[in-house]
Design a protein around this motif. Structure first.
Motif, PDB file in Angstrom:
ATOM      1  N   GLN A 231       0.827  -1.207   0.000  1.00 31.54           N
ATOM      2  CA  GLN A 231       0.000   0.000   0.000  1.00 31.54           C
ATOM      3  C   GLN A 231       0.864   1.260   0.000  1.00 31.54           C
ATOM      4  N   ARG A 232       1.936   1.228   0.818  1.00 26.40           N
ATOM      5  CA  ARG A 232       2.848   2.384   0.802  1.00 26.40           C
ATOM      6  C   ARG A 232       3.509   2.556  -0.562  1.00 26.40           C
ATOM      7  N   ASP A 233       3.928   1.415  -1.123  1.00 22.96           N
ATOM      8  CA  ASP A 233       4.515   1.502  -2.471  1.00 22.96           C
ATOM      9  C   ASP A 233       3.493   2.007  -3.480  1.00 22.96           C
ATOM     10  N   LEU A 234       2.262   1.533  -3.347  1.00 22.60           N
ATOM     11  CA  LEU A 234       1.209   1.988  -4.252  1.00 22.60           C
ATOM     12  C   LEU A 234       0.948   3.481  -4.094  1.00 22.60           C
ATOM     13  N   GLU A 235       0.987   3.965  -2.844  1.00 21.71           N
ATOM     14  CA  GLU A 235       0.765   5.391  -2.604  1.00 21.71           C
ATOM     15  C   GLU A 235       1.896   6.227  -3.218  1.00 21.71           C
ATOM     16  N   SER A 236       3.130   5.759  -3.031  1.00 25.50           N
ATOM     17  CA  SER A 236       4.257   6.479  -3.637  1.00 25.50           C
ATOM     18  C   SER A 236       4.171   6.457  -5.159  1.00 25.50           C
ATOM     19  N   LEU A 237       3.751   5.298  -5.696  1.00 24.04           N
ATOM     20  CA  LEU A 237       3.590   5.223  -7.152  1.00 24.04           C
ATOM     21  C   LEU A 237       2.483   6.154  -7.628  1.00 24.04           C
ATOM     22  N   ARG A 238       1.420   6.296  -6.852  1.00 29.76           N
ATOM     23  CA  ARG A 238       0.342   7.221  -7.215  1.00 29.76           C
ATOM     24  C   ARG A 238       0.833   8.665  -7.197  1.00 29.76           C
ATOM     25  N   GLN A 239       1.614   9.003  -6.172  1.00 25.99           N
ATOM     26  CA  GLN A 239       2.174  10.362  -6.127  1.00 25.99           C
ATOM     27  C   GLN A 239       3.093  10.623  -7.317  1.00 25.99           C
ATOM     28  N   GLU A 240       3.961   9.653  -7.613  1.00 29.74           N
ATOM     29  CA  GLU A 240       4.828   9.803  -8.787  1.00 29.74           C
ATOM     30  C   GLU A 240       4.003   9.903 -10.063  1.00 29.74           C
ATOM     31  N   TYR A 241       2.926   9.097 -10.106  1.00 27.27           N
ATOM     32  CA  TYR A 241       2.064   9.147 -11.289  1.00 27.27           C
ATOM     33  C   TYR A 241       1.401  10.517 -11.431  1.00 27.27           C
ATOM     34  N   ASP A 242       0.913  11.072 -10.300  1.00 26.45           N
ATOM     35  CA  ASP A 242       0.289  12.402 -10.355  1.00 26.45           C
ATOM     36  C   ASP A 242       1.303  13.467 -10.784  1.00 26.45           C
ATOM     37  N   THR A 243       2.518  13.376 -10.187  1.00 23.61           N
ATOM     38  CA  THR A 243       3.556  14.355 -10.571  1.00 23.61           C
ATOM     39  C   THR A 243       3.908  14.224 -12.035  1.00 23.61           C
ATOM     40  N   THR A 244       4.106  12.977 -12.469  1.00 29.78           N
ATOM     41  CA  THR A 244       4.434  12.754 -13.891  1.00 29.78           C
ATOM     42  C   THR A 244       3.299  13.193 -14.796  1.00 29.78           C
ATOM     43  N   LYS A 245       2.078  12.981 -14.334  1.00 33.58           N
ATOM     44  CA  LYS A 245       0.910  13.384 -15.131  1.00 33.58           C
ATOM     45  C   LYS A 245       0.855  14.897 -15.274  1.00 33.58           C
ATOM     46  N   LEU A 246       1.134  15.611 -14.162  1.00 34.18           N
ATOM     47  CA  LEU A 246       1.142  17.076 -14.229  1.00 34.18           C
ATOM     48  C   LEU A 246       2.231  17.571 -15.171  1.00 34.18           C
ATOM     49  N   MET A 247       3.432  16.983 -15.047  1.00 38.78           N
ATOM     50  CA  MET A 247       4.529  17.391 -15.936  1.00 38.78           C
ATOM     51  C   MET A 247       4.197  17.106 -17.395  1.00 38.78           C
ATOM     52  N   ILE A 248       3.625  15.933 -17.636  1.00 37.99           N
ATOM     53  CA  ILE A 248       3.280  15.566 -19.021  1.00 37.99           C
ATOM     54  C   ILE A 248       2.179  16.486 -19.549  1.00 37.99           C
ATOM     55  N   ASN A 249       1.201  16.828 -18.672  1.00 35.63           N
ATOM     56  CA  ASN A 249       0.144  17.744 -19.116  1.00 35.63           C
ATOM     57  C   ASN A 249       0.692  19.121 -19.448  1.00 35.63           C
ATOM     58  N   GLN A 251       3.836  19.775 -20.359  1.00 33.47           N
ATOM     59  CA  GLN A 251       4.570  19.641 -21.618  1.00 33.47           C
ATOM     60  C   GLN A 251       3.617  19.502 -22.799  1.00 33.47           C
ATOM     61  N   LEU A 252       2.516  18.763 -22.582  1.00 32.66           N
ATOM     62  CA  LEU A 252       1.539  18.593 -23.659  1.00 32.66           C
ATOM     63  C   LEU A 252       0.901  19.928 -24.029  1.00 32.66           C
ATOM     64  N   SER A 253       0.603  20.768 -22.995  1.00 35.74           N
ATOM     65  CA  SER A 253       0.032  22.089 -23.302  1.00 35.74           C
ATOM     66  C   SER A 253       1.018  22.955 -24.074  1.00 35.74           C
ATOM     67  N   VAL A 254       2.302  22.872 -23.661  1.00 31.88           N
ATOM     68  CA  VAL A 254       3.323  23.642 -24.389  1.00 31.88           C
ATOM     69  C   VAL A 254       3.435  23.154 -25.827  1.00 31.88           C
ATOM     70  N   ARG A 255       3.475  21.832 -25.990  1.00 32.82           N
ATOM     71  CA  ARG A 255       3.560  21.276 -27.353  1.00 32.82           C
ATOM     72  C   ARG A 255       2.307  21.606 -28.163  1.00 32.82           C
ATOM     73  N   GLN A 256       1.146  21.618 -27.472  1.00 30.09           N
ATOM     74  CA  GLN A 256      -0.086  21.958 -28.179  1.00 30.09           C
ATOM     75  C   GLN A 256      -0.041  23.407 -28.668  1.00 30.09           C
ATOM     76  N   MET A 257       0.463  24.312 -27.787  1.00 30.53           N
ATOM     77  CA  MET A 257       0.605  25.707 -28.208  1.00 30.53           C
ATOM     78  C   MET A 257       1.580  25.825 -29.370  1.00 30.53           C
ATOM     79  N   GLU A 258       2.706  25.101 -29.285  1.00 31.37           N
ATOM     80  CA  GLU A 258       3.653  25.127 -30.405  1.00 31.37           C
ATOM     81  C   GLU A 258       3.024  24.566 -31.673  1.00 31.37           C
TER      82      GLU A 258
END
Length: 390
Positions: A231-249, A251-258
């Motif tokens: 569960q702790r590993d899953l929680e850390s993976l969820r946090q990493e997933y949320d952070t990665t999702k925000l970064m990807i979003n 970057q995706l917005s920047v690429r979309q603007m470009e």
């Protein structure tokens, strides 16, 4: 005299006026007929002019007097100049003192500025560290809060389990009391029965069930620990997933603007290309029409000495048209000259002229006729291929 000293009294004493034949001066202050008959009386009228103007305007004033007056003025000017110089020196000293004071204050201000700048940098560094610490503690608080929620949830589960076990204990209390009573009623040597007795089989079965229960409890605790770790590993993976999702979003917005900018630029380039293509088509149509007109005009003005018509280039065709037009112009000029010559001949037949003039005009007329006949025959020969083509 030095410029920095004031003139002394002895300097003024050396300036003296020497007048010849002194006379008794009488100032006239009012109108009257009273006059002195003495020869040594000099009447001095009321003068309203300044002394320097009188001395300067009077022609009888000695030059020494004027020179002395100018020297006095020069001495006064020198005295004033010395005073001004002294004042200037004092002012310069005051300015130098003020400059030194200003430099000292400027140094103090610069030191204060450096200290304040260092203070601002330290505050900025402290602020950055405080912000980093705040974010770190915020993440730690979030993790601790989630752990607290998990522990509270486990605590609630343990309470439920405790209540269930208490119910089971109260439920099986009757059987425990019954067994205790049975044990009290059993003989003392009941354990000495053979191994094949029913009591021993029950005891062994109970031991087996107890060992199995202990093994299951240990396995359950191990699995619960593994589940918590997962569960702790899953929680850390969820946090990493949320952070990665925000970064990807992001970057995706920047690429979309470009991408939008590239699409807009491609649209502008496409519009420009279409406009240039339309201009090129328009120019090509005009150029084609111009080539067709040149070909038609060259076909009408074809000359055999230029070769085969299909093998002639555009510039040669234009030269051919130009030559054809020039020949037409020459033919028109010759025709005009012929008409004028015929008119001249008719007038010469009607009006008698001298024999010398008629002899000079006849050869000229023959030459013009011969030239015109040659040009006409040449033009007919060149026009034959055109007639054959048509």
């Amino acid at each position: 005299m030095d410029d920095g000293k004031l003139p002394s009294l002895t300097d003024y004493r050396r300036y003296s006026l020497h007048l010849k034949n002194p006379k008794r001066n009488v100032f006239v202050t009012q109108l009257g007929d009273q006059r002195y008959d003495d020869e040594d009386v000099n009447y001095i009228p009321i003068i309203r002019q300044a002394a320097d103007e009188i001395l300067a305007s009077d022609s009888k004033t000695p030059q020494t007097t004027l020179v002395l007056k100018k020297e006095v003025e020069v001495d006064q000017v020198n005295a004033e100049l010395a005073a001004k110089r002294q004042e200037f020196v004092q002012r310069m000293e005051a300015i130098s003192q003020r400059t030194v004071e200003f430099e000292r204050k400027e140094q103090v201000f610069r030191e204060r500025t450096l200290k304040f700048d260092k203070f601002l940098r330290d505050n900025e560094a402290k602020r950055c560290r405080a912000i980093k610490k705040y974010h770190f503690e915020l993440k730690e608080n979030e993790v601790k809060r989630k752990e607290l929620q998990n522990l509270l949830h486990q605590f609630e589960e343990m309470k439920v389990r405790q209540r269930r076990l208490q119910r089971n204990v109260s439920k099986y209390k009757v059987f425990e009391d019954y067994l205790l009573k049975v044990i009290d009623n059993l003989p003392e040597n009941y354990l000495e029965f053979s191994s094949e007795s029913m009591v021993m089989s029950i005891i062994r079965k109970h031991e087996t069930l107890g060992a199995t229960s202990e093994a299951l409890i240990n396995n359950l605790s191990r699995l619960s620990d593994e589940m918590e770790q997962c569960q702790r590993d899953l929680e850390s993976l969820r946090q990493e997933y949320d952070t990665t999702k925000l970064m990807i979003n992001s970057q995706l917005s920047v690429r979309q603007m470009e991408c939008d900018e590239v699409k807009e630029r491609n649209k502008r380039i496409e519009m420009k290309i279409n406009l240039q293509r339309g201009n090129f088509v328009h120019k090509s149509e005009g150029f084609g029409a111009l080539l067709l007109a040149i070909n038609n005009l060259a076909d009408q003005c074809y000359m055999r000495h230029y070769g085969i018509f299909e093998e002639i280039d555009i510039l040669t065709k234009l030269d051919m048209v130009k030559e054809f037009i020039m020949e037409k112009k020459d033919v028109a000029q010759v025709a005009a000259q012929t008409d004028s010559a015929s008119v001249f001949i008719s007038t010469s037949d009607q009006i008698p002229a001298k024999s010398g003039e008629t002899n000079q005009q006849k050869p000229q007329i023959k030459v013009s006729f011969t030239n015109s006949s040659k040009i006409i025959t040449k033009q007919k020969n060149r026009l034959k291929p055109i007639n054959t083509k048509s």
